[in-house]
Design a protein around this motif. Structure first.
Motif, mmCIF file in Angstrom:
data_model
loop_
_atom_site.group_PDB
_atom_site.id
_atom_site.type_symbol
_atom_site.label_atom_id
_atom_site.label_comp_id
_atom_site.label_asym_id
_atom_site.label_seq_id
_atom_site.Cartn_x
_atom_site.Cartn_y
_atom_site.Cartn_z
ATOM 1 N N TRP A 101 0.919 -1.201 0.136
ATOM 2 C CA TRP A 101 0.211 -0.216 -0.077
ATOM 3 C C TRP A 101 0.758 1.267 0.143
ATOM 4 O O TRP A 101 0.771 2.106 -0.706
ATOM 5 C CB TRP A 101 -0.688 -0.028 1.218
ATOM 6 C CG TRP A 101 -1.762 1.242 1.280
ATOM 7 C CD1 TRP A 101 -2.919 1.512 0.737
ATOM 8 C CD2 TRP A 101 -1.563 2.495 2.081
ATOM 9 N NE1 TRP A 101 -3.572 2.552 0.952
ATOM 10 C CE2 TRP A 101 -2.584 3.362 1.798
ATOM 11 C CE3 TRP A 101 -0.433 2.796 2.976
ATOM 12 C CZ2 TRP A 101 -2.708 4.525 2.448
ATOM 13 C CZ3 TRP A 101 -0.646 4.128 3.530
ATOM 14 C CH2 TRP A 101 -1.464 4.912 3.309
ATOM 15 N N TRP A 102 1.760 1.323 0.693
ATOM 16 C CA TRP A 102 2.470 2.657 1.162
ATOM 17 C C TRP A 102 3.480 2.692 -0.190
ATOM 18 O O TRP A 102 3.400 3.818 -0.661
ATOM 19 C CB TRP A 102 3.583 2.479 2.338
ATOM 20 C CG TRP A 102 4.170 3.653 2.630
ATOM 21 C CD1 TRP A 102 3.803 4.990 2.520
ATOM 22 C CD2 TRP A 102 5.547 3.813 3.389
ATOM 23 N NE1 TRP A 102 4.690 5.946 2.999
ATOM 24 C CE2 TRP A 102 5.604 5.227 3.683
ATOM 25 C CE3 TRP A 102 6.389 3.029 3.802
ATOM 26 C CZ2 TRP A 102 6.820 5.674 4.136
ATOM 27 C CZ3 TRP A 102 7.562 3.342 4.412
ATOM 28 C CH2 TRP A 102 8.012 4.843 4.584
ATOM 29 N N TRP A 116 1.428 3.378 -3.436
ATOM 30 C CA TRP A 116 0.821 4.783 -3.638
ATOM 31 C C TRP A 116 1.879 5.797 -3.864
ATOM 32 O O TRP A 116 1.855 6.893 -4.626
ATOM 33 C CB TRP A 116 -0.309 5.102 -2.336
ATOM 34 C CG TRP A 116 -1.288 4.779 -2.589
ATOM 35 C CD1 TRP A 116 -1.874 3.428 -1.908
ATOM 36 C CD2 TRP A 116 -2.448 5.080 -3.455
ATOM 37 N NE1 TRP A 116 -3.292 3.320 -2.101
ATOM 38 C CE2 TRP A 116 -3.615 4.160 -3.156
ATOM 39 C CE3 TRP A 116 -2.696 6.078 -4.357
ATOM 40 C CZ2 TRP A 116 -4.838 4.266 -3.916
ATOM 41 C CZ3 TRP A 116 -3.838 6.185 -4.906
ATOM 42 C CH2 TRP A 116 -4.722 5.414 -4.844
ATOM 43 N N MET A 117 2.969 5.684 -3.304
ATOM 44 C CA MET A 117 4.109 6.534 -3.532
ATOM 45 C C MET A 117 4.562 6.413 -5.153
ATOM 46 O O MET A 117 4.800 7.374 -5.571
ATOM 47 C CB MET A 117 5.314 6.215 -2.662
ATOM 48 C CG MET A 117 5.147 7.045 -1.113
ATOM 49 S SD MET A 117 6.722 7.034 -0.589
ATOM 50 C CE MET A 117 6.893 5.224 -0.098
ATOM 51 N N TYR A 159 1.674 8.047 -7.332
ATOM 52 C CA TYR A 159 1.692 9.510 -7.190
ATOM 53 C C TYR A 159 2.851 9.894 -7.961
ATOM 54 O O TYR A 159 2.786 10.903 -8.620
ATOM 55 C CB TYR A 159 1.636 9.909 -5.759
ATOM 56 C CG TYR A 159 0.428 9.873 -5.160
ATOM 57 C CD1 TYR A 159 -0.864 10.470 -5.602
ATOM 58 C CD2 TYR A 159 0.180 9.214 -3.672
ATOM 59 C CE1 TYR A 159 -2.221 10.594 -5.072
ATOM 60 C CE2 TYR A 159 -0.845 9.295 -3.179
ATOM 61 C CZ TYR A 159 -2.081 9.872 -3.823
ATOM 62 O OH TYR A 159 -3.452 9.726 -2.993
ATOM 63 N N LYS A 189 2.645 11.166 1.602
ATOM 64 C CA LYS A 189 3.148 9.758 1.783
ATOM 65 C C LYS A 189 4.726 9.923 2.298
ATOM 66 O O LYS A 189 5.049 9.190 3.200
ATOM 67 C CB LYS A 189 3.170 9.008 0.707
ATOM 68 C CG LYS A 189 1.747 8.343 0.086
ATOM 69 C CD LYS A 189 1.155 7.616 1.034
ATOM 70 C CE LYS A 189 -0.160 7.060 0.878
ATOM 71 N NZ LYS A 189 -1.390 7.951 1.115
ATOM 72 N N PHE A 245 4.388 5.209 7.011
ATOM 73 C CA PHE A 245 3.572 4.365 7.206
ATOM 74 C C PHE A 245 4.229 3.080 8.131
ATOM 75 O O PHE A 245 4.755 2.348 7.699
ATOM 76 C CB PHE A 245 3.042 3.457 6.202
ATOM 77 C CG PHE A 245 1.544 2.788 6.557
ATOM 78 C CD1 PHE A 245 0.695 3.749 7.061
ATOM 79 C CD2 PHE A 245 1.226 1.630 5.993
ATOM 80 C CE1 PHE A 245 -0.683 2.948 7.449
ATOM 81 C CE2 PHE A 245 0.266 0.808 6.489
ATOM 82 C CZ PHE A 245 -0.938 1.400 6.882
ATOM 83 N N GLY A 305 -4.839 7.799 9.483
ATOM 84 C CA GLY A 305 -4.939 7.546 8.170
ATOM 85 C C GLY A 305 -6.438 7.527 7.521
ATOM 86 O O GLY A 305 -6.840 8.163 6.449
ATOM 87 N N ASP A 330 -7.282 5.970 -2.037
ATOM 88 C CA ASP A 330 -6.285 5.746 -1.124
ATOM 89 C C ASP A 330 -6.253 5.623 0.336
ATOM 90 O O ASP A 330 -5.685 4.730 0.675
ATOM 91 C CB ASP A 330 -5.431 7.319 -1.363
ATOM 92 C CG ASP A 330 -4.337 7.302 -0.581
ATOM 93 O OD1 ASP A 330 -3.774 6.472 0.267
ATOM 94 O OD2 ASP A 330 -3.493 8.361 -0.662
ATOM 95 N N GLN A 364 -6.113 1.790 2.660
ATOM 96 C CA GLN A 364 -5.002 1.489 3.544
ATOM 97 C C GLN A 364 -5.352 0.244 4.551
ATOM 98 O O GLN A 364 -6.257 0.095 5.009
ATOM 99 C CB GLN A 364 -5.171 2.867 4.402
ATOM 100 C CG GLN A 364 -3.868 2.704 5.604
ATOM 101 C CD GLN A 364 -4.355 3.703 6.717
ATOM 102 O OE1 GLN A 364 -3.977 4.891 6.551
ATOM 103 N NE2 GLN A 364 -4.967 3.296 7.689
#
Length: 227
Positions: A44-45, A48-49, A52, A89, A94, A135, A180, A184
């Protein structure tokens, strides 16, 4: 300072009267549960980084590739909002994604080391739970709404675009932001409650968590229940 010190002091007090076997059992429980959630947290972390980053770079590339004025404006605004998502992020790590590895690397060869490690383990699990809660909390939801609404207002007011174009900026941004948040992982929150209920007979921790949510937008509101 109190928020940092009080949990640590409480953890030290909890671990103080335990036998070495009890310490080992609790350490194994926490490590196993943190390990069980690490992969999902990392996916997930980092996912998404990466998403993005790609979205920001892609929109900037399109904006400066000789496209028409309207498309360039849309891409620049989109790059700013996705860039803010990336910054968010980066500045709020996270914890569930890396806490298991940090805990595993701590020495545990003696009873004293294991006792100290248990104090750290409880702090890690509690912190992971807090990060997950933050979050999903209303403040994060509100921040996403403000950013996307601001992008829509800027598009209409600064670029002199129709209201409909502002909504075309707002809606996709909110959809991405909500995905997003909703995607999480929340395992550490459940594991921390289960740990407290199992070892400290915390009746409040044993109660089912509230899983309802509500979101607002210029075109209405939504409410639901996740499980």
């Amino acid at each position: 300072a109190a928020a940092i010190m009080i949990p640590s002091m409480a953890s030290a007090q909890r671990a103080g009267g335990l036998t070495d076997e009890q310490v080992k059992e609790r350490l194994n429980y926490i490590q196993t549960n943190l390990d069980g959630g690490q992969t999902a947290a990392q996916v997930w972390w980092y996912g998404w980084m990466g998403g993005y980053t790609a979205l920001t770079a892609g929109q900037l590339g399109i904006a400066f590739s000789g496209v028409d004025k309207t498309t360039k404006q849309d891409m620049l605004v989109g790059a700013v909002t996705s860039g803010l998502g990336l910054v968010g992020k980066l500045i709020t790590p996270f914890t569930p994604a890396y806490a298991p590895s940090k805990l595993r690397s701590m020495p545990d060869g003696t009873p004293e080391e294991r006792r100290a490690k248990l104090e750290a383990a409880e702090s890690y699990l509690e912190r992971c739970s807090d990060v997950e809660y933050e979050g999903r909390c209303w403040l994060n939801q509100t921040l996403n709404f403000v950013i996307n609404a601001g992008a829509a207002i800027f598009t209409v007011a600064y670029f002199k675009r129709p209201y409909e174009d502002g909504m075309k900026t707002f809606i996709p941004g909110m959809i991405i932001s909500e995905i997003d948040i909703i995607s999480q992982p929340m395992r550490a929150t459940r594991d921390w409650k289960a740990y407290r209920a199992k070892y400290y007979k915390d009746e409040k921790a044993a109660l089912p968590e509230d899983n309802w949510f509500i979101a607002v937008s210029p075109i209405g509101f939504a409410a639901g229940f996740h499980f």
